[in-house]
Design a protein around this motif. Structure first.
Motif, PDB file in Angstrom:
ATOM      1  N   THR A 163      10.192  -4.680   1.024  1.00  0.00           N
ATOM      2  CA  THR A 163       9.119  -4.028   0.270  1.00  0.00           C
ATOM      3  C   THR A 163       7.767  -4.602   0.692  1.00  0.00           C
ATOM      4  OG1 THR A 163      10.719  -3.854  -1.520  1.00  0.00           O
ATOM      5  CG2 THR A 163       8.414  -3.405  -2.073  1.00  0.00           C
ATOM      6  N   ILE A 164       7.731  -5.922   0.852  1.00  0.00           N
ATOM      7  CA  ILE A 164       6.492  -6.576   1.312  1.00  0.00           C
ATOM      8  C   ILE A 164       6.107  -6.054   2.695  1.00  0.00           C
ATOM      9  CG2 ILE A 164       5.575  -8.800   2.121  1.00  0.00           C
ATOM     10  CD1 ILE A 164       7.182 -10.112  -0.168  1.00  0.00           C
ATOM     11  N   CYS A 165       7.092  -5.965   3.592  1.00  0.00           N
ATOM     12  CA  CYS A 165       6.801  -5.505   4.959  1.00  0.00           C
ATOM     13  C   CYS A 165       6.118  -4.133   4.937  1.00  0.00           C
ATOM     14  CB  CYS A 165       8.090  -5.410   5.777  1.00  0.00           C
ATOM     15  SG  CYS A 165       8.745  -7.012   6.260  1.00  0.00           S
ATOM     16  N   ILE A 166       6.588  -3.247   4.082  1.00  0.00           N
ATOM     17  CA  ILE A 166       6.075  -1.876   4.064  1.00  0.00           C
ATOM     18  C   ILE A 166       4.754  -1.762   3.310  1.00  0.00           C
ATOM     19  CG2 ILE A 166       6.579   0.469   3.210  1.00  0.00           C
ATOM     20  CD1 ILE A 166       9.583  -0.220   3.786  1.00  0.00           C
ATOM     21  N   HIS A 167       4.602  -2.534   2.242  1.00  0.00           N
ATOM     22  CA  HIS A 167       3.471  -2.278   1.345  1.00  0.00           C
ATOM     23  C   HIS A 167       2.364  -3.332   1.331  1.00  0.00           C
ATOM     24  CE1 HIS A 167       5.219   1.329  -0.364  1.00  0.00           C
ATOM     25  NE2 HIS A 167       6.367   0.693  -0.508  1.00  0.00           N
ATOM     26  N   ALA A 168       2.659  -4.585   1.673  1.00  0.00           N
ATOM     27  CA  ALA A 168       1.634  -5.627   1.501  1.00  0.00           C
ATOM     28  C   ALA A 168       0.404  -5.324   2.353  1.00  0.00           C
ATOM     29  CB  ALA A 168       2.199  -6.998   1.850  1.00  0.00           C
ATOM     30  N   GLY A 169      -0.749  -5.413   1.758  1.00  0.00           N
ATOM     31  CA  GLY A 169      -2.015  -5.202   2.462  1.00  0.00           C
ATOM     32  C   GLY A 169      -2.321  -3.750   2.742  1.00  0.00           C
ATOM     33  N   GLN A 170      -1.510  -2.830   2.206  1.00  0.00           N
ATOM     34  CA  GLN A 170      -1.654  -1.440   2.613  1.00  0.00           C
ATOM     35  C   GLN A 170      -1.906  -0.501   1.448  1.00  0.00           C
ATOM     36  OE1 GLN A 170       0.019  -0.335   6.186  1.00  0.00           O
ATOM     37  NE2 GLN A 170       1.476  -1.994   6.166  1.00  0.00           N
ATOM     38  N   PRO A 194      -3.692   2.581  -0.288  1.00  0.00           N
ATOM     39  CA  PRO A 194      -4.191   3.831   0.311  1.00  0.00           C
ATOM     40  C   PRO A 194      -5.669   3.692   0.682  1.00  0.00           C
ATOM     41  CG  PRO A 194      -2.946   4.272  -1.691  1.00  0.00           C
ATOM     42  CD  PRO A 194      -3.083   2.774  -1.601  1.00  0.00           C
ATOM     43  N   ASP A 195      -6.072   4.355   1.748  1.00  0.00           N
ATOM     44  CA  ASP A 195      -7.452   4.234   2.218  1.00  0.00           C
ATOM     45  C   ASP A 195      -8.422   4.663   1.121  1.00  0.00           C
ATOM     46  OD1 ASP A 195      -9.435   3.798   4.276  1.00  0.00           O
ATOM     47  OD2 ASP A 195      -9.723   5.972   4.209  1.00  0.00           O
ATOM     48  N   PRO A 196      -9.377   3.800   0.764  1.00  0.00           N
ATOM     49  CA  PRO A 196     -10.256   4.100  -0.374  1.00  0.00           C
ATOM     50  C   PRO A 196     -11.084   5.380  -0.219  1.00  0.00           C
ATOM     51  CG  PRO A 196     -10.937   2.080   0.770  1.00  0.00           C
ATOM     52  CD  PRO A 196      -9.618   2.484   1.333  1.00  0.00           C
ATOM     53  N   SER A 197     -11.410   5.764   1.028  1.00  0.00           N
ATOM     54  CA  SER A 197     -12.283   6.939   1.140  1.00  0.00           C
ATOM     55  C   SER A 197     -11.524   8.267   1.094  1.00  0.00           C
ATOM     56  CB  SER A 197     -13.140   6.857   2.409  1.00  0.00           C
ATOM     57  OG  SER A 197     -12.326   6.647   3.517  1.00  0.00           O
ATOM     58  N   THR A 198     -10.237   8.281   1.468  1.00  0.00           N
ATOM     59  CA  THR A 198      -9.504   9.563   1.507  1.00  0.00           C
ATOM     60  C   THR A 198      -8.163   9.537   0.783  1.00  0.00           C
ATOM     61  OG1 THR A 198      -8.305   8.932   3.486  1.00  0.00           O
ATOM     62  CG2 THR A 198     -10.417  10.057   3.818  1.00  0.00           C
ATOM     63  N   GLY A 199      -7.630   8.359   0.524  1.00  0.00           N
ATOM     64  CA  GLY A 199      -6.278   8.264  -0.021  1.00  0.00           C
ATOM     65  C   GLY A 199      -5.207   8.276   1.051  1.00  0.00           C
ATOM     66  N   THR A 210      -3.215   3.097   6.683  1.00  0.00           N
ATOM     67  CA  THR A 210      -4.545   2.542   6.958  1.00  0.00           C
ATOM     68  C   THR A 210      -5.063   3.125   8.268  1.00  0.00           C
ATOM     69  OG1 THR A 210      -3.848   0.499   5.899  1.00  0.00           O
ATOM     70  CG2 THR A 210      -5.836   0.394   7.266  1.00  0.00           C
ATOM     71  N   PRO A 211      -6.240   3.761   8.254  1.00  0.00           N
ATOM     72  CA  PRO A 211      -6.758   4.357   9.495  1.00  0.00           C
ATOM     73  C   PRO A 211      -7.118   3.301  10.548  1.00  0.00           C
ATOM     74  CG  PRO A 211      -7.904   5.222   7.564  1.00  0.00           C
ATOM     75  CD  PRO A 211      -7.101   4.046   7.108  1.00  0.00           C
ATOM     76  N   ILE A 212      -7.221   3.766  11.784  1.00  0.00           N
ATOM     77  CA  ILE A 212      -7.723   2.927  12.872  1.00  0.00           C
ATOM     78  C   ILE A 212      -9.242   2.984  12.781  1.00  0.00           C
ATOM     79  CG2 ILE A 212      -7.752   2.568  15.364  1.00  0.00           C
ATOM     80  CD1 ILE A 212      -5.178   4.356  15.445  1.00  0.00           C
ATOM     81  N   TYR A 213      -9.852   1.952  12.257  1.00  0.00           N
ATOM     82  CA  TYR A 213     -11.314   1.931  12.130  1.00  0.00           C
ATOM     83  C   TYR A 213     -11.916   1.549  13.471  1.00  0.00           C
ATOM     84  CZ  TYR A 213     -11.360   2.695   7.095  1.00  0.00           C
ATOM     85  OH  TYR A 213     -11.238   3.254   5.843  1.00  0.00           O
TER      86      TYR A 213
END
Ligand SMILES: *Cc1c(COP(=O)(O)O)cnc(C)c1O
Length: 385
Positions: free
Chosen positions: A11-18, A20-25, A29-32
């Motif tokens: 679960t951590i592998c899939i979700h930690a730090g991720q 939804p992108d604040p500007s679009t949902g 995570t987009p490639i900034y």
């Protein structure tokens, strides 16, 4: 998406730090891919000023990897060597380092050819023997640098015991955890202070990116690494950060298959009449099999074995059809290599021999293909010997 504090490894592998992108949902995570960020007014910004210093894709990867290793912060770099280089800037001239003797060849080259110029001193010792580790520590020792399992001999260092010895002398411990991956072993909960990865290998897992990371727990290490990541600037790019983030989502399922396939191939090789010796921690014949069972979850995807002569090794390496003859490791596809002339070519011949990296040694990074296809490939290649 909220990740609970007691979330488990996959679960951590899939979700930690991720989040939804604040500007679009966007769930991913987009490639900034940007070099700078427009500020609302002088001195008013959203926490992002310049992309060497901060990048949201990199930040997501760093949060993800810190959680996966059980650390407090992570810093992502342009390669595994850049990550190791950043850790070494914690030291200053006159400092002494005790390192595992059977180190990744590039790490040995960095220590001997680059860092000695800055008056750092190194002692290489078989850290799988705890008495040798303790004996190598001096008053000037400021870091113990461990690799376990080692490359390519697959020797194991007892991380809990080694960290206790180093800490008894007030010395922090860095572990290059590239070979095992954090699914197989997590050095920080066992006492290590710093974990290094070449994300190029199992973390990315798809042979399409080069990168590195340092995971830290101590405030002084975190402050310095954040500073030096920006000061030296050897950052991972946003595209590579994104690729590694995609890789870590499937780390547990990939590692289960790497572990399972490697176990089958190790047993097959151990019973093959043309194979002289097999090095794999999962085999009961491995000198540290019991320690590996305690310390690791599964035994990893790397196997090395000897076939009797350079000529026989050449026949085997040129005879495989499915496996690819290539350096590197940790990808979904199986790679076969010849350490003496490939990954360890930069290690002097006498040293190679002392470590057991003989000319007849072959290394396999076992991928996640169907095991019967892998076994049949080795079978037909060994038949040519
Ligand atoms: C590949 C590797 C490195 C170096 O990583 P790069 O990403 O190639 O710079 C360091 N340590 C180990 C154990 C490795 O396998």
């Amino acid at each position: 998406m909220t990740l609970r504090d007691d979330a488990r490894f996959s679960t951590i592998c899939i979700h930690a730090g991720q989040a939804p992108d604040p500007s679009t949902g966007a769930i991913i995570t987009p490639i900034y891919q940007t070099s700078t960020y427009v500020q609302d007014a002088l001195g008013v910004h959203k926490g992002y000023e310049y992309a060497r210093t901060q990048n949201p894709t990199r930040a997501a990867l760093e949060a993800n990897l810190a959680a996966i290793e059980g650390g407090r912060a992570a810093f992502a770099f342009a390669s595994g060597m850049a990550a190791t280089g950043a850790v070494m800037t914690l030291l200053q001239s006159g400092d002494h380092v005790v390192a595992t003797d059977d180190l990744y060849g590039g790490t040995y080259r960095l220590f001997e050819r680059v860092l000695r110029k800055y008056q750092l001193d190194f002692t290489y010792t078989d850290t799988s023997d705890l008495r040798q580790l303790e004996r190598a520590i001096r008053p000037a020792t400021r870091l113990v640098f461990l690799e376990t399992p080692t490359n390519p001999m697959l020797r194991i260092t007892d991380l809990t015991a080694a960290c206790a010895i180093a800490h008894g002398h007030g010395v922090p411990v860095a572990v290059d955890n590239t070979f095992a991956s954090p699914y197989v072993q997590r050095p920080l909960p066992l006492g290590a202070d710093l974990v290094i990865h070449s994300t190029t290998k199992f973390l990315n897992g798809h042979s399409d990116s080069v990168g590195g990371v340092v995971v830290a727990v101590r405030d002084d290490h975190i402050d310095w690494l954040r500073f030096v990541q920006n000061a030296e600037g050897a950052i991972i790019g946003p595209m590579d950060a994104w690729l590694v983030l995609r890789g870590t989502k499937t780390l547990p399922v990939r590692m289960e298959r790497h572990n399972a396939n490697a176990m089958v191939l190790a047993e097959y090789l151990a019973s093959h009449p043309k194979v002289a010796a097999v090095h794999y921690p999962g085999l009961p014949s491995h000198p540290q099999h019991e320690l590996a069972r305690r310390q690791m979850r599964g035994f990893g995807g790397l196997i090395s074995f000897s076939v009797g002569s350079l000529e026989r090794a050449r026949t085997l390496l040129n005879g495989v059809r499915l496996m690819s003859l290539a350096e590197s490791l940790g990808g979904v596809e199986t790679l076969i290599s010849h350490p003496a002339t490939m990954t360890h070519a930069s290690v002097p011949p006498e040293r190679r021999r002392a470590l057991g990296v003989t000319d007849d040694l072959v290394r396999v990074s076992v991928g996640i293909e169907d095991i019967d296809d892998l076994r049949e490939d080795l079978d037909q290649a060994l038949d040519r010997i």
